[in-house]
Design an enzyme around this catalytic site. Sequence first.
Site, PDB file in Angstrom:
ATOM      1  CG  ASP A  10      -1.834   0.530   0.454  1.00 54.69           C
ATOM      2  OD1 ASP A  10      -2.414   1.734   0.134  1.00 54.69           O
ATOM      3  OD2 ASP A  10      -2.905   0.984   1.780  1.00 54.69           O
ATOM      4  CG  ASP A 192      -6.334  -4.871   1.422  1.00 48.36           C
ATOM      5  OD1 ASP A 192      -7.243  -4.054   0.365  1.00 48.36           O
ATOM      6  OD2 ASP A 192      -5.958  -4.912   2.584  1.00 48.36           O
ATOM      7  CB  CYS A 230     -12.652 -27.379   7.537  1.00 49.66           C
ATOM      8  SG  CYS A 230     -10.700 -26.113   6.700  1.00 49.66           S
ATOM      9  CB  CYS A 232      -7.559 -25.287   7.280  1.00 50.09           C
ATOM     10  SG  CYS A 232      -7.784 -25.863   9.653  1.00 50.09           S
ATOM     11  CB  CYS A 235     -10.674 -28.792  10.883  1.00 45.84           C
ATOM     12  SG  CYS A 235     -11.604 -27.027  10.681  1.00 45.84           S
ATOM     13  CG  HIS A 261     -11.748 -22.431  10.654  1.00 43.57           C
ATOM     14  ND1 HIS A 261     -11.190 -23.718   9.809  1.00 43.57           N
ATOM     15  CD2 HIS A 261     -12.057 -21.372  10.333  1.00 43.57           C
ATOM     16  CE1 HIS A 261     -12.746 -23.736   9.412  1.00 43.57           C
ATOM     17  NE2 HIS A 261     -12.832 -22.182  10.098  1.00 43.57           N
TER      18      HIS A 261
HETATM   19 ZN   LIG Z   1     -10.384 -25.296   9.274  1.00 45.12          ZN
END
Ligand SMILES: [Zn+2]
Length: 297
Positions: A10, A192, A230, A232, A235, A261
């Site tokens: 930025d 963003d 999920c 991730c 999870c 997550h």
């Molecule tokens: Zn997750």
Amino acid sequence: MNWDKPILTDSGGFQVFSLAGLRKIKEEGVYFHSHVDGRKIFMGPEESMQIQSNLASTIAMAFDECPSSVADRDYVRKSVDRTTRWLKRCKTEMARLNSLPDTINPNQMLFGINQGAVYEDIRIEHAQQIAELDLDGYAVGGLAVGESHEEMYRILDAVVPYLPQNKPTYLMGVGTPANILEGVDRGIDFFDCVYPSRNGRHGHVYTNHGKLNLFNAKYELDDSPIEDGCQCPACRHYSRAYIRHLLKAKEMLGMRLCVLHNLYFYNHMMEEIREAIEKGEYKRYKAKKLAGFEETT
Ligand SMILES: [Zn+2]
């Protein structure tokens, strides 16, 4: 950073303008006092381009003024005109920097930023002016600063059609998963936002069935993951109850798992969005996703 992928920097414009009271805006740029030691600093379009060139990001953002969403019409008009003059200086300076023999990234791109607060006609006129400069991409700035979501969507409906259709369009500082779905529907390509990380640090996690607050007592003995299925890192290995325990005990790992997550959730949603667009099923995908967010778990 060890980040071998595109980087966007930025300009410092928004950051300077958030220092209300500590700054003075002039034609040449902005004078402000460091919030750390009170030292006087000057930043104008050239200085901002030079800093971003030294950082060698992939995309540099133009140095603009982000007027308050409640600023009056006359002020916004004058501010936007100055932002256009600053943008021309940014473009000239970026071209000069990119042509120097020792520039780290001589292919650095410059994105212009549309401003105009909540005044559609000023926004549209500004979009037409900056579109003529043939920049690498275009952002819509000055939204998500306190106006309602409906007002933000109204501005996007008005202004995005006036930005070049063959260049990337970026909505700065947005937003919730629902804001992103609505933004994409209106032609936005980039976003963003601090939400996935900041909310994650407060135990707020996003799922396809709405946002959960893992501090709630009902998760105390809940041995399911944040979201079933999920993939991730949180999870796949940890339960809501364990992450809640970490958050309650102020163990940093609790915040880290929530942030992991949330970042995974946002990235995965963007993948789904690209896939749905390619299949020509975006409207259906968006409606289904938004309906899911309204559910409570
Ligand atoms: Zn997750």
